[in-house]
Design an enzyme around this catalytic site. Sequence first.
Site, short mmCIF file in Angstrom:
data_model
loop_
_atom_site.label_atom_id
_atom_site.label_comp_id
_atom_site.label_asym_id
_atom_site.label_seq_id
_atom_site.Cartn_x
_atom_site.Cartn_y
_atom_site.Cartn_z
N LYS A 9 -2.27 -9.18 -2.75
CA LYS A 9 -2.06 -7.76 -3.06
C LYS A 9 -2.54 -7.38 -4.46
O LYS A 9 -2.82 -6.21 -4.73
CB LYS A 9 -0.58 -7.42 -2.92
CG LYS A 9 -0.07 -7.33 -1.49
CD LYS A 9 -0.54 -6.08 -0.81
CE LYS A 9 0.16 -5.87 0.53
NZ LYS A 9 -0.25 -4.62 1.17
N SER A 52 -1.86 -15.34 3.11
CA SER A 52 -1.84 -14.12 2.30
C SER A 52 -0.79 -14.10 1.21
O SER A 52 -0.85 -13.27 0.30
CB SER A 52 -1.65 -12.90 3.21
OG SER A 52 -0.43 -13.01 3.94
#
Length: 503
Positions: free
Chosen positions: A50, A304
């Site tokens: 992110k 992720s």
Amino acid sequence: MTEYVRRILDAHVYDVAVETPLEPMVRLSQRLGADVLLKREDLQPVFSFKIRGAYNRIARLPADARSAGVICASAGNHAQGVALSAKKLGIEATIVMPVTTPQIKVDAVRYWGGNVVLVGDTFDEAYIAAIKLAAERGLTFVHPYDDGDVIAGQGTIAVEILNRHPGPIEAIFVPIGGGGLAAGIASYVKFLRPEIRVVGVEPADAACMKAAIDNGSRVVLDRVGLFADGVAVRQAGEETFRICRDLLDGVLVADTDAMCGAIKDIFEDMRILAEPAGALSLAGLKAYAEANPERTGALVAICSGANLNFDRLRHVAERAEVGESREILLAVTIPEEPGSYRRFVQVLGNRTVTEFNYRYAKNGKAHVFVGLQTRDAKNRKAEIIKELEDLGYGVVDISADETATLHVRYMVGGRAPSLDDEVILRCEFPERPGALLRFLDGIGSDWNITLFHYRNHGADYGRVLVGVQVKPEDRARFNARMDSLGYPYEDETANDAYRLFLR
């Protein structure tokens, strides 16, 4: 697509993000008979991809917007990405988070300099509050996924993958929440290497992008599961849906057990603990590999993130064996007579027993809650059940029964045979101080509570199994009361595990 490729190549990410490795998963590759590669976004400064999109968005703000500050709504990785990006650029950041956010995540945002505002029980409530604050204070709202600069920042992952592995790649598996990561990767890969499949992976209980693609337009899910909180999104983004609808080669879904199994696979190969959303794409990769034995190149999964609450580990460990098809959970009925318990154990032989719960019953039949470990539970299950049934034992497969695996296995032995009109509900409510009391106050004192089991699983929402004595003529009023509470629930009164071990 051309425009997004340009924006991806021009993205500002490496002032704060790092280029992460693409590492082989040797053990899993051998097991699947495939070349499995893992993109290690858990190695970013905030342990999540992110940071890429957040920094690219904030770095492009004009001077007046920078001086006013930025704001976002997030319960996890995006919050940390915005906080660190703003700190790096000398910009004030306000992070609106649900009150239910685990303290470890709140502390992480504060560590990176974010001003935390706690509002509401859910992300939706935090999001509404953040939009309102942005308008009142003149702050720039940094969207977690539905923004061109955010999408371009996430797309830099695709550049690194293709640079590091110029050889054949059959498919890249990408976790989807709102769709920013999938949109960015698909835009770049399909422009340069259109033969590579780009496959999205969503949790079975939060598959908003799959629902949108199947429907032809965006939909709002009534509710989402929160085990994979990093991708627990009710509606795909408008821009991300447009891109994913046109460029993705499909969307797979994975359940909680599959994610837990993938977390274990990553740990066994890499000795790291991925968060559920971080292991989601690998769960999809494994399902694809099993369904497609003929392959022409490497399979790539995106790890992720690794922002895993430590107290969630016990839940992951409990469910990983089922997710890996290595454990079978059975309810077995045996005669309540001298020697029957020993005979049953002899029947199990040298099989590895992972769980065994039994209590004396007066009605001539006893029920045993048994877990068996095997290398190939998916194919061995039917064989084991038939073997037991041929010996005269009654067998119920409860391997995929949420009520059994979350609650009943810890409650075997408690019965109330003379209790009439008991209704069993499996409920969720926000994991915050006072939530349990509000839940009980909401039910009220009109009905007698006959059973209650709660166990903290390290998630934002608590899971409860509750029994309530409700006369048939009062059932409609009781159901209306439960609906009015706003807590998701399922009626489990007919559940086999409850009937065999608790009724």
